[in-house]
Design a protein around this motif. Structure first.
Motif, short mmCIF file in Angstrom:
data_model
loop_
_atom_site.label_atom_id
_atom_site.label_comp_id
_atom_site.label_asym_id
_atom_site.label_seq_id
_atom_site.Cartn_x
_atom_site.Cartn_y
_atom_site.Cartn_z
N LYS A 75 -65.59 26.07 17.22
CA LYS A 75 -66.19 24.60 17.35
C LYS A 75 -67.53 24.37 17.46
O LYS A 75 -68.29 25.91 18.28
N VAL A 76 -68.27 23.14 17.30
CA VAL A 76 -69.87 22.91 17.81
C VAL A 76 -69.47 21.44 18.26
O VAL A 76 -69.08 20.51 17.99
N THR A 77 -70.04 22.03 19.58
CA THR A 77 -70.46 20.69 19.88
C THR A 77 -71.83 20.12 20.14
O THR A 77 -72.49 20.35 20.54
N ASN A 78 -72.38 19.02 20.07
CA ASN A 78 -73.37 18.09 19.97
C ASN A 78 -73.39 18.32 21.52
O ASN A 78 -73.03 17.52 22.12
N ASP A 82 -71.35 15.05 23.02
CA ASP A 82 -70.59 15.42 24.17
C ASP A 82 -69.38 15.59 22.42
O ASP A 82 -68.23 16.10 23.03
N ARG A 83 -70.07 15.48 21.71
CA ARG A 83 -68.79 15.12 20.88
C ARG A 83 -68.75 16.83 19.73
O ARG A 83 -69.51 17.58 20.21
N THR A 84 -66.90 17.03 19.28
CA THR A 84 -66.85 18.20 18.86
C THR A 84 -66.22 18.79 17.30
O THR A 84 -65.87 17.22 16.84
N LEU A 111 -70.51 14.81 14.24
CA LEU A 111 -70.89 15.13 15.30
C LEU A 111 -72.34 14.41 15.58
O LEU A 111 -72.65 14.20 16.91
N VAL A 121 -76.64 22.13 19.94
CA VAL A 121 -75.32 22.00 19.61
C VAL A 121 -74.78 23.97 20.22
O VAL A 121 -75.87 24.83 20.67
N ARG A 122 -74.02 24.10 20.92
CA ARG A 122 -72.89 25.04 21.13
C ARG A 122 -71.78 25.63 20.40
O ARG A 122 -71.65 24.40 19.65
#
Length: 127
Positions: A75-78, A82-84, A111, A121-122
């Motif tokens: 899972k990539v979070t901008n 906060d879009r994933t 994203l 990102v996370r």
């Protein structure tokens, strides 16, 4: 003395085989979490073979990572909006210092990072 040096190349090869490669998936992917910069790659690479052997599809939800095993879902979070998005690792990269993941164009679009090209990102493994 010369006889003992004879075994040195074999010992070096053996030890090299026991080490983890930065490109070979030394991590299991389980519990992986990191923050850094993401970029994306698209039309120029569309249709080319990835490191996993499959063809790159800029419209698929895939990504390149230096060490996570192929097939790992992350899972990539901008961190700016906060879009994933969930992507599957199918390639190696990024090959630019300071970046932790290269996303397909579709993933980058979801994203909201197409205009910027790079975003903080996370990345968290789901497997």
């Amino acid at each position: 003395m010369l006889r003992s040096l004879y075994w040195l190349p074999f010992l070096a090869l053996f030890l090299a085989g026991c080490s983890t490669s930065p490109f070979g998936g030394g991590e299991s992917g389980h519990g992986y979490s990191a923050e850094g910069k993401a970029s994306y790659y698209g039309s120029r690479h569309h249709g080319r073979r990835t490191a996993s052997g499959e063809r790159f599809d800029q419209h698929a939800l895939t990504a390149a990572h230096r060490t996570l095993p192929f097939g790992t879902r992350v899972k990539v979070t901008n961190l700016r909006n906060d879009r994933t998005v969930v992507v599957r690792i199918n390639d190696r990269g990024p090959h630019i210092r300071g970046r932790i993941i290269d996303l397909s164009r579709e993933a980058a679009e979801r994203l909201g990072m197409l205009r910027a090209g790079v975003a903080p990102v996370r990345v968290e493994s789901l497997d």
